[in-house]
Write an enzyme that holds these catalytic residues in place. Structure first.
Site, PDB file in Angstrom:
ATOM      1  N   ASP A   1       0.898  -1.141  -0.057  1.00 32.06           N
ATOM      2  CA  ASP A   1      -0.151  -0.109  -0.033  1.00 32.06           C
ATOM      3  C   ASP A   1       0.939   1.210  -0.061  1.00 32.06           C
ATOM      4  OD1 ASP A   1      -3.019   0.708   0.556  1.00 32.06           O
ATOM      5  OD2 ASP A   1      -1.950   2.159   1.691  1.00 32.06           O
ATOM      6  N   ILE A   2       0.566   1.999  -0.682  1.00 34.53           N
ATOM      7  CA  ILE A   2       1.278   3.834  -0.921  1.00 34.53           C
ATOM      8  C   ILE A   2       1.015   4.136   0.454  1.00 34.53           C
ATOM      9  CG2 ILE A   2       1.812   5.571  -2.359  1.00 34.53           C
ATOM     10  CD1 ILE A   2       0.838   4.073  -4.733  1.00 34.53           C
TER      11      ILE A   2
ATOM     12  N   ASN B   1      -3.350  12.900  -3.627  1.00 29.60           N
ATOM     13  CA  ASN B   1      -4.429  13.452  -4.432  1.00 29.60           C
ATOM     14  C   ASN B   1      -4.988  14.689  -3.767  1.00 29.60           C
ATOM     15  OD1 ASN B   1      -4.951  11.294  -6.207  1.00 29.60           O
ATOM     16  ND2 ASN B   1      -5.830  10.089  -4.648  1.00 29.60           N
TER      17      ASN B   1
ATOM     18  N   ASP C   1      -2.833   9.689 -10.221  1.00 26.99           N
ATOM     19  CA  ASP C   1      -2.820   8.592 -11.192  1.00 26.99           C
ATOM     20  C   ASP C   1      -1.455   8.446 -11.696  1.00 26.99           C
ATOM     21  OD1 ASP C   1      -5.543   8.355 -10.864  1.00 26.99           O
ATOM     22  OD2 ASP C   1      -5.964   9.311 -12.725  1.00 26.99           O
TER      23      ASP C   1
ATOM     24  N   GLU D   1      -4.875   2.462  -4.009  1.00 29.74           N
ATOM     25  CA  GLU D   1      -3.278   2.605  -3.912  1.00 29.74           C
ATOM     26  C   GLU D   1      -2.961   1.219  -3.556  1.00 29.74           C
ATOM     27  OE1 GLU D   1      -4.687   4.485  -0.046  1.00 29.74           O
ATOM     28  OE2 GLU D   1      -5.515   4.233  -2.125  1.00 29.74           O
TER      29      GLU D   1
END
Length: 221
Positions: free
Chosen positions: A96-97, A104, A113, A139
């Site tokens: 996971d980021i 965002n 994106d 993500e």
């Protein structure tokens, strides 16, 4: 003598005419063959291309080009069955980021994106032939490492983490430092449920985030 010369010239003209007719016939035949083959092959190529497009739409994440969740689960179950049959080890990773929502919110979804695509390419660049990677939502990414012990899986996971954290993602003159959290687990011999394996890896991911993020946490059954 003049008569003989005249006959030779006529003879030569006949040969030339015959050869020229043959050439025209060959050209015409070639054209017919090429046209016929094109008419037959072109629809087939278009069909195959359409089939590939439909397959990609069904199995690929449109943003990153990685496998989607459904395709990943289908292929992973086959890999898991092979690992059980061959008594080989297999590792599952959940990635996971970290703080992706901030990317965002601060820079916009277009930048978000591009960040997703950048992270996807970084993960993929560290994998080996035969390993699987998918974007399974938001993500979050899933990876399956074939024929890999937990120790080797941890080493590869750490390499992925460093590859992302050691470089700066740049988009539209924005320089953004990104990091990932990773949960990893090796499959238990006899287990044939990839969802169970991913759920355990996800617990490792949760621990990595709880412990401060930007780290790899190993789990065990």
């Amino acid at each position: 003598m003049l008569l003989q010369l005249g006959l030779l010239v006529i003879d030569g003209l006949n040969i030339f005419t015959f050869d020229f007719s043959q050439i025209l016939a060959i050209i015409l035949l070639s054209h017919i063959v090429i046209t016929t083959l094109t008419a037959m092959i072109w629809p087939l190529l278009m069909f195959l291309e359409s089939e590939q497009i439909l397959s990609d739409l069904a199995n690929r994440d449109p943003l990153t080009g990685l496998l989607n969740r459904r395709a990943f689960l289908t292929i992973s179950n086959n890999y898991l069955e092979q690992a059980n049959n061959n008594l080989t080890e297999l590792c599952a990773l959940m990635i996971d980021i970290d703080f992706f929502k901030k990317v965002n919110d601060q820079y916009g979804h277009d930048t978000g994106d591009e960040a997703l695509k950048w992270v996807a390419s970084k993960i993929k660049s560290q994998l080996r032939e035969g390993d699987l990677i998918a974007r399974i939502g938001g993500e979050e990414f899933a990876v399956l490492l074939t024929n890999t012990s937990l120790q080797k899986g941890q080493t590869l996971s750490e390499r992925i983490r460093v590859a992302i954290n050691s470089e700066t993602f740049i988009h539209q003159q924005h320089e953004i430092k990104l990091s990932i959290s990773v949960g990893i687990i090796t499959h238990k011999s006899g287990s044939n449920n990839i969802n169970e394996l991913l759920a355990q890896a996800d617990k490792g991911l949760y621990k990595a985030k709880s412990n401060g993020r930007n780290q790899v946490v190993m789990m065990a059954f």
